[in-house]
Scaffold this motif. Structure first.
Motif, PDB file in Angstrom:
ATOM      1  N   ALA A  96      18.599 -47.917  63.507  1.00  0.00           N
ATOM      2  CA  ALA A  96      17.828 -48.042  64.745  1.00  0.00           C
ATOM      3  C   ALA A  96      16.613 -48.946  64.542  1.00  0.00           C
ATOM      4  CB  ALA A  96      17.392 -46.667  65.242  1.00  0.00           C
ATOM      5  N   LEU A  97      16.146 -49.060  63.308  1.00  0.00           N
ATOM      6  CA  LEU A  97      14.980 -49.896  63.020  1.00  0.00           C
ATOM      7  C   LEU A  97      15.340 -51.373  62.868  1.00  0.00           C
ATOM      8  CD1 LEU A  97      13.225 -47.593  60.411  1.00  0.00           C
ATOM      9  CD2 LEU A  97      12.605 -47.923  62.808  1.00  0.00           C
ATOM     10  N   GLN A  98      16.617 -51.679  62.736  1.00  0.00           N
ATOM     11  CA  GLN A  98      17.045 -53.058  62.542  1.00  0.00           C
ATOM     12  C   GLN A  98      17.229 -53.749  63.890  1.00  0.00           C
ATOM     13  OE1 GLN A  98      16.990 -54.136  59.375  1.00  0.00           O
ATOM     14  NE2 GLN A  98      16.373 -52.029  58.993  1.00  0.00           N
ATOM     15  N   ARG A  99      16.922 -55.023  63.932  1.00  0.00           N
ATOM     16  CA  ARG A  99      17.018 -55.773  65.187  1.00  0.00           C
ATOM     17  C   ARG A  99      18.310 -56.576  65.306  1.00  0.00           C
ATOM     18  NH1 ARG A  99      10.832 -57.547  64.863  1.00  0.00           N
ATOM     19  NH2 ARG A  99       9.970 -55.616  65.665  1.00  0.00           N
ATOM     20  N   ALA A 100      19.083 -56.653  64.256  1.00  0.00           N
ATOM     21  CA  ALA A 100      20.312 -57.447  64.272  1.00  0.00           C
ATOM     22  C   ALA A 100      21.354 -56.790  65.183  1.00  0.00           C
ATOM     23  CB  ALA A 100      20.870 -57.578  62.857  1.00  0.00           C
ATOM     24  N   PRO A 101      22.096 -57.598  65.941  1.00  0.00           N
ATOM     25  CA  PRO A 101      23.152 -57.041  66.802  1.00  0.00           C
ATOM     26  C   PRO A 101      24.179 -56.234  66.009  1.00  0.00           C
ATOM     27  CG  PRO A 101      22.776 -59.353  67.324  1.00  0.00           C
ATOM     28  CD  PRO A 101      21.968 -59.052  66.104  1.00  0.00           C
ATOM     29  N   ALA A 102      24.452 -56.664  64.777  1.00  0.00           N
ATOM     30  CA  ALA A 102      25.412 -55.936  63.942  1.00  0.00           C
ATOM     31  C   ALA A 102      24.937 -54.514  63.676  1.00  0.00           C
ATOM     32  CB  ALA A 102      25.628 -56.672  62.624  1.00  0.00           C
ATOM     33  N   ALA A 103      23.631 -54.315  63.617  1.00  0.00           N
ATOM     34  CA  ALA A 103      23.085 -52.971  63.374  1.00  0.00           C
ATOM     35  C   ALA A 103      23.444 -52.031  64.523  1.00  0.00           C
ATOM     36  CB  ALA A 103      21.574 -53.038  63.184  1.00  0.00           C
ATOM     37  N   THR A 104      23.392 -52.537  65.730  1.00  0.00           N
ATOM     38  CA  THR A 104      23.737 -51.723  66.896  1.00  0.00           C
ATOM     39  C   THR A 104      25.203 -51.309  66.828  1.00  0.00           C
ATOM     40  OG1 THR A 104      22.095 -52.894  68.203  1.00  0.00           O
ATOM     41  CG2 THR A 104      23.770 -51.673  69.417  1.00  0.00           C
ATOM     42  N   GLN A 105      26.059 -52.244  66.470  1.00  0.00           N
ATOM     43  CA  GLN A 105      27.484 -51.934  66.360  1.00  0.00           C
ATOM     44  C   GLN A 105      27.749 -50.924  65.251  1.00  0.00           C
ATOM     45  OE1 GLN A 105      28.968 -55.882  65.801  1.00  0.00           O
ATOM     46  NE2 GLN A 105      29.049 -56.324  67.990  1.00  0.00           N
ATOM     47  N   LEU A 106      27.091 -51.107  64.111  1.00  0.00           N
ATOM     48  CA  LEU A 106      27.264 -50.169  63.000  1.00  0.00           C
ATOM     49  C   LEU A 106      26.742 -48.781  63.372  1.00  0.00           C
ATOM     50  CD1 LEU A 106      26.247 -52.403  59.982  1.00  0.00           C
ATOM     51  CD2 LEU A 106      28.487 -51.381  60.391  1.00  0.00           C
ATOM     52  N   ARG A 107      25.619 -48.755  64.068  1.00  0.00           N
ATOM     53  CA  ARG A 107      25.037 -47.473  64.487  1.00  0.00           C
ATOM     54  C   ARG A 107      25.998 -46.746  65.429  1.00  0.00           C
ATOM     55  NH1 ARG A 107      21.229 -44.742  67.755  1.00  0.00           N
ATOM     56  NH2 ARG A 107      19.711 -43.659  66.467  1.00  0.00           N
ATOM     57  N   GLU A 108      26.579 -47.463  66.375  1.00  0.00           N
ATOM     58  CA  GLU A 108      27.534 -46.843  67.300  1.00  0.00           C
ATOM     59  C   GLU A 108      28.756 -46.329  66.555  1.00  0.00           C
ATOM     60  OE1 GLU A 108      28.240 -49.934  70.160  1.00  0.00           O
ATOM     61  OE2 GLU A 108      26.284 -49.609  71.138  1.00  0.00           O
ATOM     62  N   ARG A 109      29.216 -47.102  65.589  1.00  0.00           N
ATOM     63  CA  ARG A 109      30.386 -46.666  64.807  1.00  0.00           C
ATOM     64  C   ARG A 109      30.065 -45.420  63.994  1.00  0.00           C
ATOM     65  NH1 ARG A 109      34.684 -50.200  61.640  1.00  0.00           N
ATOM     66  NH2 ARG A 109      35.871 -48.475  60.811  1.00  0.00           N
ATOM     67  N   LEU A 110      28.906 -45.413  63.340  1.00  0.00           N
ATOM     68  CA  LEU A 110      28.514 -44.253  62.543  1.00  0.00           C
ATOM     69  C   LEU A 110      28.297 -43.036  63.433  1.00  0.00           C
ATOM     70  CD1 LEU A 110      27.824 -43.118  59.773  1.00  0.00           C
ATOM     71  CD2 LEU A 110      25.503 -44.024  60.028  1.00  0.00           C
ATOM     72  N   GLN A 111      27.731 -43.239  64.599  1.00  0.00           N
ATOM     73  CA  GLN A 111      27.508 -42.143  65.540  1.00  0.00           C
ATOM     74  C   GLN A 111      28.825 -41.541  66.011  1.00  0.00           C
ATOM     75  OE1 GLN A 111      24.900 -43.682  68.524  1.00  0.00           O
ATOM     76  NE2 GLN A 111      23.535 -41.951  68.380  1.00  0.00           N
ATOM     77  N   ALA A 112      29.851 -42.343  66.114  1.00  0.00           N
ATOM     78  CA  ALA A 112      31.137 -41.880  66.630  1.00  0.00           C
ATOM     79  C   ALA A 112      31.995 -41.183  65.574  1.00  0.00           C
ATOM     80  CB  ALA A 112      31.909 -43.067  67.216  1.00  0.00           C
ATOM     81  N   THR A 113      31.589 -41.226  64.315  1.00  0.00           N
ATOM     82  CA  THR A 113      32.412 -40.598  63.268  1.00  0.00           C
ATOM     83  C   THR A 113      32.439 -39.096  63.439  1.00  0.00           C
ATOM     84  OG1 THR A 113      30.587 -40.443  61.693  1.00  0.00           O
ATOM     85  CG2 THR A 113      31.939 -42.427  61.593  1.00  0.00           C
ATOM     86  N   ARG A 114      33.578 -38.525  63.102  1.00  0.00           N
ATOM     87  CA  ARG A 114      33.729 -37.068  63.218  1.00  0.00           C
ATOM     88  C   ARG A 114      34.185 -36.440  61.906  1.00  0.00           C
ATOM     89  NH1 ARG A 114      30.502 -37.554  66.326  1.00  0.00           N
ATOM     90  NH2 ARG A 114      30.755 -37.803  68.543  1.00  0.00           N
ATOM     91  N   GLY A 115      35.185 -37.005  61.283  1.00  0.00           N
ATOM     92  CA  GLY A 115      35.714 -36.432  60.047  1.00  0.00           C
ATOM     93  C   GLY A 115      34.968 -36.916  58.825  1.00  0.00           C
TER      94      GLY A 115
END
Length: 165
Positions: A96-115
């Motif tokens: 969340a502290l990173q400004r790169a667009p890739a950070a947003t995508q990675l954050r969304e992917r990590l947030q969506a993990t379940r297993g």
């Protein structure tokens, strides 16, 4: 000056929908009483002093010397708590502290993990791509913190495995 959060700041950060904007939340997360104004300026930008002064004026930060803590009622635990959830939350906050667009995508992917396997893969992916978004020293601090919070059974899988495809 090494600002640290007040009780009001802790409550506002836990509320998630409190009166703070994203930049103020970032500043409060970084104000741990260990970082000085120079380091915070590097992390928050050239107007960090004004932002921190405003947060201090509003009662979210305390810039004085930390109070002497009372003696613990019970002896401290022999080892820090380790959990995959704690590691996941920590990396979500760092992204969340990173400004790169890739950070947003990675954050969304990590947030969506379940297993567990999916989470471990996402953690490795974040660590593999973080050097492209920030300094080597910052990446090293993130890795050190993960070494403290990840369960020992997952240390090698996350910190020492090759970059995911």
């Amino acid at each position: 000056m090494q600002p640290r959060k007040t009780a009001l700041a802790h409550a506002a950060l836990q509320a998630h929908r409190g009166p703070l904007d994203l930049r103020q939340r970032r500043a409060l997360i970084l104000c741990d009483g260990q970082r000085g104004l120079a380091e915070l300026t590097v992390l928050l930008g050239h107007d960090a002093a004004a932002l921190l002064a405003r947060l201090q004026r509003d009662g979210y930060l305390h810039a004085g010397q930390p109070p002497v803590p009372p003696p613990p009622a019970t002896p401290p635990a022999a080892a820090p708590r380790r959990s995959l959830v704690a590691a996941r939350i920590y990396l979500l906050d760092m992204l969340a502290l990173q400004r790169a667009p890739a950070a947003t995508q990675l954050r969304e992917r990590l947030q969506a993990t379940r297993g567990e396997a999916d989470t471990l893969y996402a953690l490795r992916l974040v660590l593999a791509q973080l050097p492209a978004m920030t300094s080597g020293g910052y990446v090293q601090r993130v890795r050190e913190r993960l070494r403290e919070v990840l369960p020992e059974a997952h240390l090698a899988a996350v910190l020492e495995s090759p970059r995911p495809a």
